[in-house]
Design a protein around this motif. Structure first.
Motif, PDB file in Angstrom:
ATOM      1  N   THR A  23       0.887  -1.158   0.000  1.00 60.48           N
ATOM      2  CA  THR A  23       0.000   0.000   0.000  1.00 60.48           C
ATOM      3  C   THR A  23       0.923   1.206   0.000  1.00 60.48           C
ATOM      4  O   THR A  23       1.718   1.381   0.927  1.00 60.48           O
ATOM      5  CB  THR A  23      -0.899   0.024   1.248  1.00 60.48           C
ATOM      6  OG1 THR A  23      -1.750  -1.128   1.236  1.00 60.48           O
ATOM      7  CG2 THR A  23      -1.745   1.288   1.295  1.00 60.48           C
ATOM      8  N   ALA A  52      -5.565  10.334   9.236  1.00 58.95           N
ATOM      9  CA  ALA A  52      -5.690   9.059   8.533  1.00 58.95           C
ATOM     10  C   ALA A  52      -5.169   7.867   9.330  1.00 58.95           C
ATOM     11  O   ALA A  52      -5.136   6.753   8.810  1.00 58.95           O
ATOM     12  CB  ALA A  52      -4.957   9.157   7.194  1.00 58.95           C
ATOM     13  N   GLU A  55      -7.115   4.473   9.225  1.00 61.50           N
ATOM     14  CA  GLU A  55      -7.100   3.843   7.903  1.00 61.50           C
ATOM     15  C   GLU A  55      -5.718   3.286   7.568  1.00 61.50           C
ATOM     16  O   GLU A  55      -5.597   2.200   6.993  1.00 61.50           O
ATOM     17  CB  GLU A  55      -7.558   4.830   6.828  1.00 61.50           C
ATOM     18  CG  GLU A  55      -9.029   5.170   6.886  1.00 61.50           C
ATOM     19  CD  GLU A  55      -9.399   6.247   7.908  1.00 61.50           C
ATOM     20  OE1 GLU A  55      -8.500   6.788   8.593  1.00 61.50           O
ATOM     21  OE2 GLU A  55     -10.601   6.540   8.026  1.00 61.50           O
ATOM     22  N   HIS A  58      -5.229   0.161   9.530  1.00 62.64           N
ATOM     23  CA  HIS A  58      -5.989  -0.920   8.889  1.00 62.64           C
ATOM     24  C   HIS A  58      -5.202  -1.485   7.701  1.00 62.64           C
ATOM     25  O   HIS A  58      -5.087  -2.700   7.542  1.00 62.64           O
ATOM     26  CB  HIS A  58      -7.358  -0.408   8.435  1.00 62.64           C
ATOM     27  CG  HIS A  58      -8.166  -1.399   7.673  1.00 62.64           C
ATOM     28  ND1 HIS A  58      -8.803  -2.449   8.284  1.00 62.64           N
ATOM     29  CD2 HIS A  58      -8.418  -1.517   6.353  1.00 62.64           C
ATOM     30  CE1 HIS A  58      -9.418  -3.177   7.360  1.00 62.64           C
ATOM     31  NE2 HIS A  58      -9.203  -2.620   6.175  1.00 62.64           N
ATOM     32  N   ALA A  59      -4.649  -0.615   6.885  1.00 62.67           N
ATOM     33  CA  ALA A  59      -3.862  -1.060   5.725  1.00 62.67           C
ATOM     34  C   ALA A  59      -2.612  -1.813   6.176  1.00 62.67           C
ATOM     35  O   ALA A  59      -2.251  -2.840   5.596  1.00 62.67           O
ATOM     36  CB  ALA A  59      -3.480   0.128   4.848  1.00 62.67           C
ATOM     37  N   ASP A 186     -11.254  12.178   1.456  1.00 64.42           N
ATOM     38  CA  ASP A 186     -12.252  11.191   1.892  1.00 64.42           C
ATOM     39  C   ASP A 186     -12.217   9.952   0.999  1.00 64.42           C
ATOM     40  O   ASP A 186     -12.307   8.827   1.485  1.00 64.42           O
ATOM     41  CB  ASP A 186     -13.659  11.795   1.903  1.00 64.42           C
ATOM     42  CG  ASP A 186     -13.848  12.812   3.023  1.00 64.42           C
ATOM     43  OD1 ASP A 186     -13.041  12.818   3.983  1.00 64.42           O
ATOM     44  OD2 ASP A 186     -14.794  13.616   2.922  1.00 64.42           O
ATOM     45  N   THR A 188      -9.644   8.855  -0.661  1.00 61.39           N
ATOM     46  CA  THR A 188      -8.390   8.142  -0.349  1.00 61.39           C
ATOM     47  C   THR A 188      -8.552   7.321   0.923  1.00 61.39           C
ATOM     48  O   THR A 188      -8.143   6.153   0.975  1.00 61.39           O
ATOM     49  CB  THR A 188      -7.231   9.133  -0.188  1.00 61.39           C
ATOM     50  OG1 THR A 188      -7.047   9.809  -1.440  1.00 61.39           O
ATOM     51  CG2 THR A 188      -5.945   8.447   0.220  1.00 61.39           C
ATOM     52  N   LEU A 189      -9.165   7.909   1.958  1.00 60.55           N
ATOM     53  CA  LEU A 189      -9.359   7.186   3.209  1.00 60.55           C
ATOM     54  C   LEU A 189     -10.296   5.992   3.006  1.00 60.55           C
ATOM     55  O   LEU A 189     -10.063   4.926   3.575  1.00 60.55           O
ATOM     56  CB  LEU A 189      -9.886   8.134   4.279  1.00 60.55           C
ATOM     57  CG  LEU A 189      -8.938   9.285   4.653  1.00 60.55           C
ATOM     58  CD1 LEU A 189      -9.566  10.179   5.711  1.00 60.55           C
ATOM     59  CD2 LEU A 189      -7.581   8.770   5.098  1.00 60.55           C
ATOM     60  N   THR A 190     -11.302   6.165   2.191  1.00 61.17           N
ATOM     61  CA  THR A 190     -12.209   5.047   1.859  1.00 61.17           C
ATOM     62  C   THR A 190     -11.446   3.933   1.145  1.00 61.17           C
ATOM     63  O   THR A 190     -11.636   2.752   1.428  1.00 61.17           O
ATOM     64  CB  THR A 190     -13.398   5.538   1.008  1.00 61.17           C
ATOM     65  OG1 THR A 190     -14.115   6.517   1.766  1.00 61.17           O
ATOM     66  CG2 THR A 190     -14.322   4.395   0.629  1.00 61.17           C
ATOM     67  N   LEU A 192      -8.293   3.248   1.429  1.00 56.32           N
ATOM     68  CA  LEU A 192      -7.433   2.583   2.410  1.00 56.32           C
ATOM     69  C   LEU A 192      -8.214   1.588   3.260  1.00 56.32           C
ATOM     70  O   LEU A 192      -7.706   0.524   3.590  1.00 56.32           O
ATOM     71  CB  LEU A 192      -6.764   3.605   3.328  1.00 56.32           C
ATOM     72  CG  LEU A 192      -5.431   4.163   2.899  1.00 56.32           C
ATOM     73  CD1 LEU A 192      -4.934   5.191   3.892  1.00 56.32           C
ATOM     74  CD2 LEU A 192      -4.410   3.062   2.723  1.00 56.32           C
ATOM     75  N   ARG A 193      -9.440   1.942   3.606  1.00 56.90           N
ATOM     76  CA  ARG A 193     -10.270   1.029   4.405  1.00 56.90           C
ATOM     77  C   ARG A 193     -10.552  -0.256   3.642  1.00 56.90           C
ATOM     78  O   ARG A 193     -10.679  -1.309   4.237  1.00 56.90           O
ATOM     79  CB  ARG A 193     -11.593   1.696   4.785  1.00 56.90           C
ATOM     80  CG  ARG A 193     -11.477   2.690   5.881  1.00 56.90           C
ATOM     81  CD  ARG A 193     -12.834   3.265   6.283  1.00 56.90           C
ATOM     82  NE  ARG A 193     -12.655   4.658   6.659  1.00 56.90           N
ATOM     83  CZ  ARG A 193     -13.093   5.696   5.982  1.00 56.90           C
ATOM     84  NH1 ARG A 193     -13.801   5.534   4.887  1.00 56.90           N
ATOM     85  NH2 ARG A 193     -12.850   6.907   6.390  1.00 56.90           N
ATOM     86  N   ARG A 195      -8.569  -1.775   1.585  1.00 58.66           N
ATOM     87  CA  ARG A 195      -7.369  -2.582   1.289  1.00 58.66           C
ATOM     88  C   ARG A 195      -7.126  -3.595   2.366  1.00 58.66           C
ATOM     89  O   ARG A 195      -7.434  -3.519   3.474  1.00 58.66           O
ATOM     90  CB  ARG A 195      -6.145  -1.680   1.136  1.00 58.66           C
ATOM     91  CG  ARG A 195      -6.270  -0.892  -0.144  1.00 58.66           C
ATOM     92  CD  ARG A 195      -5.016  -0.148  -0.440  1.00 58.66           C
ATOM     93  NE  ARG A 195      -5.233   0.502  -1.718  1.00 58.66           N
ATOM     94  CZ  ARG A 195      -4.314   0.719  -2.585  1.00 58.66           C
ATOM     95  NH1 ARG A 195      -3.091   0.369  -2.366  1.00 58.66           N
ATOM     96  NH2 ARG A 195      -4.580   1.311  -3.723  1.00 58.66           N
TER      97      ARG A 195
END
Length: 195
Positions: A23, A52, A55, A58-59, A186, A188-190, A192-193, A195
């Motif tokens: 990522t 971020a 997120e 999470h990645a 937003d 980009t953060l979505t 990342l979630r 992935r």
């Protein structure tokens, strides 16, 4: 208490062979990102990294995270911040400049998606030079006290070199043309979630 996580540095060739499994987070300004970035990189400017964190965590839980910038300095700072939060990351040696110098292609968004902009380094050089010229001119034409402006810029540049930080870049990064659009961040953060 757990030991701090040490960021890893990848060379361009190492990152290229692993690009499909990484990522990639580009911490440059949106304008710099739009001028060319690693294939598949997501743009989260350095000053938005704290926002971020969930997120990015999470990645990182799902795979390795590579943080990039133009030269490697900002990405190294981002990696240190993420390490303090217990998030393991790697930085790209030489940044996107090193990537391109190694002969690897940079991805550019479609023309309608880009915002024309100067690199942060170019913005800092322009602003510092302009302030020195103005301070010198006003010192000669109006009052010698205006030369303090030029001396202040020179002192700031020396401090910047000694500390490997740049207060002027931090200030310029807050200008509207250097800020991500809310919808872009937003999205980009979505991503990342997912992935």
């Amino acid at each position: 208490m757990t030991a701090p996580i040490a960021p890893v540095t990848l060379r361009a060739d190492q990152a290229r062979t692993r690009l499909h499994e990484l990522t990639v987070i580009d911490v440059r300004t949106p304008g710099e990102y739009g001028s060319g970035h690693l294939p598949g990189a997501l743009n989260i400017p350095l000053d938005q990294i704290r926002r971020a964190l969930p997120e990015i965590r999470h990645a990182a839980d799902r795979g390795d995270v590579l943080v990039v910038c133009a030269s490697g300095a900002r990405s190294e700072n981002a990696c240190k911040l993420l390490a303090e939060q217990g998030i393991p990351t790697a930085t790209l040696a030489g940044g996107t400049s090193g990537w391109a110098a190694a002969g690897h292609e940079l991805q550019q968004p479609a023309a309608c998606d880009t915002r024309a902009g100067w690199s942060m380094e170019r913005q800092v050089r322009f602003t510092a030079g302009a302030l020195v010229l103005v301070g010198t001119a006003l010192g000669l034409l109006v009052h010698p006290a205006f030369q303090i402006l030029s001396a202040g810029v020179a002192g700031g540049l020396v401090l910047s070199a000694l500390t490997d930080t740049c207060g002027m870049a931090a200030l310029l990064g807050r200008l509207p043309h250097n800020r991500p659009r809310a919808a872009d961040l937003d999205a980009t953060l979505t991503a990342l979630r997912g992935r």
